[in-house]
Enzyme design. Structure first.
Site, short mmCIF file in Angstrom:
data_model
loop_
_atom_site.label_atom_id
_atom_site.label_comp_id
_atom_site.label_asym_id
_atom_site.label_seq_id
_atom_site.Cartn_x
_atom_site.Cartn_y
_atom_site.Cartn_z
N HIS A 19 49.72 44.80 39.69
CA HIS A 19 49.47 44.10 40.95
C HIS A 19 50.60 43.11 41.18
O HIS A 19 50.51 41.94 40.82
CB HIS A 19 48.10 43.39 40.87
N GLU A 198 38.63 39.39 46.86
CA GLU A 198 39.51 38.25 46.56
C GLU A 198 38.90 37.06 47.32
O GLU A 198 38.27 36.20 46.74
CB GLU A 198 40.95 38.54 47.01
N ASP A 276 50.70 39.12 41.06
CA ASP A 276 50.47 39.11 42.52
C ASP A 276 51.76 38.79 43.28
O ASP A 276 52.45 39.71 43.72
CB ASP A 276 49.34 38.15 42.89
N1 ADE Z 1 49.80 40.22 50.17
C1 ADE Z 1 50.52 39.63 49.20
N2 ADE Z 1 49.71 39.01 48.34
C2 ADE Z 1 48.44 39.22 48.75
C3 ADE Z 1 47.15 38.85 48.28
N3 ADE Z 1 46.99 38.11 47.18
N4 ADE Z 1 46.07 39.23 48.98
C4 ADE Z 1 46.22 39.94 50.09
N5 ADE Z 1 47.40 40.33 50.58
C5 ADE Z 1 48.50 39.97 49.92
ZN ZN Z 2 47.79 41.03 45.98
#
Ligand code: ADE
Ligand code: ZN
Length: 337
Positions: A19, A198, A276
């Site tokens: 990710h 999330e 991320d």
């Molecule tokens: N694009 C980049 N990082 C992201 C995240 N954490 N959640 C959603 N879209 C993203």
């Molecule tokens: Zn992400």
């Protein structure tokens, strides 16, 4: 606080990153260098001013700055340089394999050809010692028709992609909005993942599985709010690509001490640790591992599980996967003596 021995093990263990948004690896210094190279005007006067703007209150406050940062990417070489910098950094953290997200619509909206985007990123992957594959993400704040057009435009580069994903603003854009484009992607033989749970509710995790038929959930930390869903994720061993520093920076959890990574693992879930958007959230893979292990009751067996989970959940051929899992086990057997 973890001891020095555990810290060294966590740093040196072989791991996969599943990710990572490649646009989120753009460091301020590279943003300024590319802006200068391409004659792009930035809203910030210096690297320090830009970095000072990285005080996020939620996902959207981050996304606004993240899309602005990506505006400096115009040429194939820009995408190459960004990806090469990430992979070199990942290698230092003993990342052996990376599955890299990219957001083509962020670039095609500015007139950049999708072939330029994929060409530069893929060339850097080929040149790296880290094995790396590409997952093309659709922006969920845009329409499904735009996602379908993006998939169509990517067809000449189908062989450069391992899968598709779904990212950007989660709340108000449920997975089912993208049912057709995910069905079409699956028919093309692409692997499927989606961000869910999330900021969005656990119901989005369920529809990502049931409507989109994704194989992994990106983030997914809110699953624990639904006991039946948690049991299902454990039973089906659906991997969650958890991003600890991101979750704290975007206020999914107020402090790392409150992160639910231990509860996820205790519930038998196939959780992994990932970065991320490392340039924005304060760190790469090992920074994420160390921040989580420093703040939470995680030990040696958790480290081995997290390393194994990362390779088990990777979209790799079975023989290669087994080889990497064997490397993890050999590493921990040697570390135990
Ligand atoms: N694009 C980049 N990082 C992201 C995240 N954490 N959640 C959603 N879209 C993203
Ligand atoms: Zn992400």
């Amino acid at each position: 606080m973890m001891n020095d021995q555990l810290r060294a093990i966590v740093q040196q263990m072989p791991k996969a990153e599943l990710h990572i948004h490649i646009e989120g690896s753009l460091e301020p210094e590279l943003i300024f260098a590319l802006a200068e190279r391409n004659g792009v005007a930035l809203a910030y006067g210096s690297v320090e001013q830009l970095r000072a703007a990285y005080a996020f209150t939620d996902l959207q406050s981050f996304l606004d700055i993240y899309y602005a940062g990506a505006s400096v990417l115009l040429q194939e070489q820009d995408f190459y340089d960004m990806t090469a910098a990430y992979l070199a950094r990942a290698a230092l953290d003993h990342v052996r394999h990376a599955e890299i997200f990219f957001d083509p619509q962020t670039h095609t909206a500015r007139g950049v050809d999708i072939g330029t985007v994929i060409g530069g990123i893929a060339r850097a992957c080929r040149d790296s010692t880290v094995s790396a594959t590409l997952i093309m993400c659709f922006l969920r704040h845009l329409s499904e028709d735009e996602a379908l057009a993006t998939l169509e435009a990517a067809l000449p580069y189908r062989d450069q992609l391992i899968g598709v994903g779904l990212d950007s603003s989660e709340v108000g854009h449920p997975p089912e909005k993208f049912a057709r484009v995910f069905a079409r992607s699956k028919a093309l033989g692409l692997h499927l993942v989606a961000h869910a749970g999330e900021e969005g509710p656990p119901a989005y995790i369920a529809t990502a599985l049931d409507v989109l038929h994704v194989e992994r959930i990106d983030h997914g930390v809110r699953c624990l709010e639904d006991a039946a869903l948690t049991r299902r994720l454990a039973r089906e061993q659906i991997a969650l690509t958890v991003c600890p520093l991101s979750n704290v920076k975007l206020r999914v959890f107020d402090r790392m001490e409150q992160h639910n990574l231990v509860q996820l693992l205790d519930a038998g879930l196939a959780a992994t640790v990932n970065s991320d958007d490392p340039a924005y959230f304060g760190g790469y893979m090992n920074d994420n591992f160390i921040a989580a292990f420093d703040a939470l009751p995680l030990g040696l067996s958790h480290a081995q599980r997290l390393a194994r989970n990362s390779f088990s959940a990777a979209f790799l051929p079975a023989a290669r996967k087994q080889q990497l899992l064997d490397e993890v086990d050999a590493f921990f057997a040697a570390a135990a003596v």
